[in-house]
Design a protein around this motif. Structure first.
Motif, PDB file in Angstrom:
ATOM      1  N   SER A  37       0.673  -1.132   0.055  1.00 14.24           N
ATOM      2  CA  SER A  37       0.070   0.123  -0.129  1.00 14.24           C
ATOM      3  C   SER A  37       1.098   1.357   0.000  1.00 14.24           C
ATOM      4  O   SER A  37       2.139   1.282   0.012  1.00 14.24           O
ATOM      5  CB  SER A  37      -0.790   0.021   1.193  1.00 14.24           C
ATOM      6  N   CYS A  38       0.416   2.554  -0.198  1.00 12.47           N
ATOM      7  CA  CYS A  38       1.114   3.531   0.258  1.00 12.47           C
ATOM      8  C   CYS A  38       2.020   3.681   1.429  1.00 12.47           C
ATOM      9  O   CYS A  38       2.806   4.618   1.691  1.00 12.47           O
ATOM     10  CB  CYS A  38       0.083   4.790   0.041  1.00 12.47           C
ATOM     11  N   ASP A  39       1.517   2.994   2.350  1.00 18.62           N
ATOM     12  CA  ASP A  39       1.866   3.052   3.632  1.00 18.62           C
ATOM     13  C   ASP A  39       3.329   2.066   3.768  1.00 18.62           C
ATOM     14  O   ASP A  39       3.033   0.810   3.931  1.00 18.62           O
ATOM     15  CB  ASP A  39       0.929   2.551   4.756  1.00 18.62           C
ATOM     16  N   HIS A  50      18.403  -6.131  -2.805  1.00 16.76           N
ATOM     17  CA  HIS A  50      18.002  -7.150  -3.763  1.00 16.76           C
ATOM     18  C   HIS A  50      17.693  -6.548  -5.261  1.00 16.76           C
ATOM     19  O   HIS A  50      17.204  -5.346  -5.275  1.00 16.76           O
ATOM     20  CB  HIS A  50      16.658  -7.796  -3.044  1.00 16.76           C
ATOM     21  N   PRO A  51      17.603  -7.327  -6.330  1.00 13.91           N
ATOM     22  CA  PRO A  51      17.481  -6.756  -7.736  1.00 13.91           C
ATOM     23  C   PRO A  51      15.981  -6.188  -7.817  1.00 13.91           C
ATOM     24  O   PRO A  51      15.765  -5.197  -8.460  1.00 13.91           O
ATOM     25  CB  PRO A  51      17.738  -7.814  -8.385  1.00 13.91           C
ATOM     26  N   HIS A  52      15.217  -6.765  -6.937  1.00 13.16           N
ATOM     27  CA  HIS A  52      13.622  -6.166  -6.945  1.00 13.16           C
ATOM     28  C   HIS A  52      13.650  -4.923  -6.186  1.00 13.16           C
ATOM     29  O   HIS A  52      12.479  -4.068  -6.707  1.00 13.16           O
ATOM     30  CB  HIS A  52      12.804  -7.149  -6.442  1.00 13.16           C
ATOM     31  N   ALA A  53      14.462  -4.527  -5.376  1.00 10.36           N
ATOM     32  CA  ALA A  53      14.572  -3.102  -4.876  1.00 10.36           C
ATOM     33  C   ALA A  53      14.468  -2.054  -5.745  1.00 10.36           C
ATOM     34  O   ALA A  53      13.934  -1.065  -5.594  1.00 10.36           O
ATOM     35  CB  ALA A  53      15.622  -2.890  -3.943  1.00 10.36           C
ATOM     36  N   GLN A  54      15.069  -2.071  -6.955  1.00  9.15           N
ATOM     37  CA  GLN A  54      14.936  -1.355  -7.962  1.00  9.15           C
ATOM     38  C   GLN A  54      13.444  -1.104  -8.790  1.00  9.15           C
ATOM     39  O   GLN A  54      13.119   0.082  -8.865  1.00  9.15           O
ATOM     40  CB  GLN A  54      15.861  -1.574  -9.340  1.00  9.15           C
ATOM     41  N   ALA A  55      12.958  -2.263  -8.815  1.00  8.99           N
ATOM     42  CA  ALA A  55      11.591  -2.269  -9.186  1.00  8.99           C
ATOM     43  C   ALA A  55      10.426  -1.286  -8.260  1.00  8.99           C
ATOM     44  O   ALA A  55       9.401  -0.556  -8.598  1.00  8.99           O
ATOM     45  CB  ALA A  55      11.039  -3.744  -9.541  1.00  8.99           C
ATOM     46  N   GLN A  56      10.856  -1.777  -6.863  1.00  6.19           N
ATOM     47  CA  GLN A  56      10.089  -1.325  -5.817  1.00  6.19           C
ATOM     48  C   GLN A  56      10.240   0.375  -5.939  1.00  6.19           C
ATOM     49  O   GLN A  56       9.203   1.184  -5.796  1.00  6.19           O
ATOM     50  CB  GLN A  56      10.617  -1.615  -4.436  1.00  6.19           C
ATOM     51  N   THR A  57      11.392   1.016  -6.085  1.00  8.32           N
ATOM     52  CA  THR A  57      11.864   2.315  -6.329  1.00  8.32           C
ATOM     53  C   THR A  57      11.018   3.058  -7.428  1.00  8.32           C
ATOM     54  O   THR A  57      10.279   3.888  -7.217  1.00  8.32           O
ATOM     55  CB  THR A  57      13.226   2.561  -6.416  1.00  8.32           C
ATOM     56  N   ILE A  58      11.019   2.348  -8.641  1.00  9.18           N
ATOM     57  CA  ILE A  58      10.009   2.560  -9.782  1.00  9.18           C
ATOM     58  C   ILE A  58       8.624   2.633  -9.383  1.00  9.18           C
ATOM     59  O   ILE A  58       7.945   3.605  -9.814  1.00  9.18           O
ATOM     60  CB  ILE A  58      10.557   1.897 -10.788  1.00  9.18           C
ATOM     61  N   ASP A  60       7.325   3.021  -6.389  1.00 13.38           N
ATOM     62  CA  ASP A  60       7.246   4.111  -5.382  1.00 13.38           C
ATOM     63  C   ASP A  60       6.895   5.322  -6.313  1.00 13.38           C
ATOM     64  O   ASP A  60       6.048   6.470  -6.149  1.00 13.38           O
ATOM     65  CB  ASP A  60       8.327   4.347  -4.516  1.00 13.38           C
ATOM     66  N   LYS A  61       7.885   5.686  -7.378  1.00 10.95           N
ATOM     67  CA  LYS A  61       8.060   6.888  -7.895  1.00 10.95           C
ATOM     68  C   LYS A  61       6.495   7.064  -8.773  1.00 10.95           C
ATOM     69  O   LYS A  61       5.713   8.130  -8.949  1.00 10.95           O
ATOM     70  CB  LYS A  61       8.978   6.976  -8.686  1.00 10.95           C
ATOM     71  N   THR A  63       3.766   5.705  -8.125  1.00 11.77           N
ATOM     72  CA  THR A  63       2.548   5.979  -7.521  1.00 11.77           C
ATOM     73  C   THR A  63       2.496   7.061  -6.529  1.00 11.77           C
ATOM     74  O   THR A  63       1.513   7.241  -5.840  1.00 11.77           O
ATOM     75  CB  THR A  63       2.273   4.737  -6.571  1.00 11.77           C
ATOM     76  N   GLN A  64       3.664   7.956  -6.488  1.00  9.88           N
ATOM     77  CA  GLN A  64       3.822   9.011  -5.453  1.00  9.88           C
ATOM     78  C   GLN A  64       2.682   9.986  -5.625  1.00  9.88           C
ATOM     79  O   GLN A  64       2.087  10.232  -4.406  1.00  9.88           O
ATOM     80  CB  GLN A  64       5.153   9.762  -5.883  1.00  9.88           C
ATOM     81  N   ALA A  65       2.202  10.471  -6.419  1.00 13.20           N
ATOM     82  CA  ALA A  65       1.326  11.641  -6.684  1.00 13.20           C
ATOM     83  C   ALA A  65      -0.098  10.741  -6.081  1.00 13.20           C
ATOM     84  O   ALA A  65      -0.983  11.404  -5.679  1.00 13.20           O
ATOM     85  CB  ALA A  65       1.041  12.010  -8.075  1.00 13.20           C
ATOM     86  N   MET A  66      -0.359   9.669  -6.417  1.00 13.01           N
ATOM     87  CA  MET A  66      -1.705   8.834  -6.271  1.00 13.01           C
ATOM     88  C   MET A  66      -1.685   8.654  -4.587  1.00 13.01           C
ATOM     89  O   MET A  66      -2.521   8.880  -3.929  1.00 13.01           O
ATOM     90  CB  MET A  66      -1.794   7.945  -6.754  1.00 13.01           C
ATOM     91  N   CYS A  67      -0.489   8.187  -4.035  1.00  9.17           N
ATOM     92  CA  CYS A  67      -0.475   8.163  -2.684  1.00  9.17           C
ATOM     93  C   CYS A  67      -0.598   9.297  -1.924  1.00  9.17           C
ATOM     94  O   CYS A  67      -1.024   9.471  -0.724  1.00  9.17           O
ATOM     95  CB  CYS A  67       0.880   7.437  -2.217  1.00  9.17           C
ATOM     96  N   GLU A  68       0.020  10.618  -2.527  1.00 10.58           N
ATOM     97  CA  GLU A  68      -0.312  11.698  -1.812  1.00 10.58           C
ATOM     98  C   GLU A  68      -1.798  12.372  -1.867  1.00 10.58           C
ATOM     99  O   GLU A  68      -2.038  13.192  -0.908  1.00 10.58           O
ATOM    100  CB  GLU A  68       0.462  12.780  -2.346  1.00 10.58           C
TER     101      GLU A  68
END
Length: 113
Positions: A37-39, A50-58, A60-61, A63-68
């Motif tokens: 979730s946004c939380d 972990h290689p998937h951390a890069q996908a998580q960063t993408i 997060d970026k 969905t940032q506006a929607m999470c705000e």
């Protein structure tokens, strides 16, 4: 399975912060387990490095506006339906609960959406 956040099944969803260990997913009477979730504190995130951390960063970026936006934020909650917990555990690991590859075979929505 994805469900609309206002569906009857969502009434049984509980927010857990921090997330429970993978071995404890869907314990007891749990029907839905929060996955993301946004939380960030209640999300199941890949470990740093972990290689998937890069996908998580993408994600997060992206969905940032929607999470705000407080109106949109609840729409971005993702849950594991506990009927599928064994499959989820088989395809994920303690280091990352992201899948390397997946196929969406069904998406529900309003007619002609």
């Amino acid at each position: 399975r994805a469900r609309c956040h206002r569906g009857p099944l969502m009434a049984s969803a509980t927010k857990r912060s921090p997330p429970v260990p993978r071995a404890e997913l869907c314990a007891g009477d749990t029907v839905l387990e929060p996955v993301w979730s946004c939380d960030r504190a209640s999300s199941r995130l890949p470990r740093d490095g972990h290689p998937h951390a890069q996908a998580q960063t993408i994600l997060d970026k992206a969905t940032q506006a929607m999470c705000e936006d407080q109106r949109m934020r609840p729409q971005l909650a993702i849950y594991l339906q506990c009927d599928f917990v064994d499959t989820y555990r088989r395809w994920t690991s303690d280091d990352s609960e992201w899948l390397d590859e997946a196929y969406v075979t069904y998406v529900g929505g309003a007619k002609n959406s």
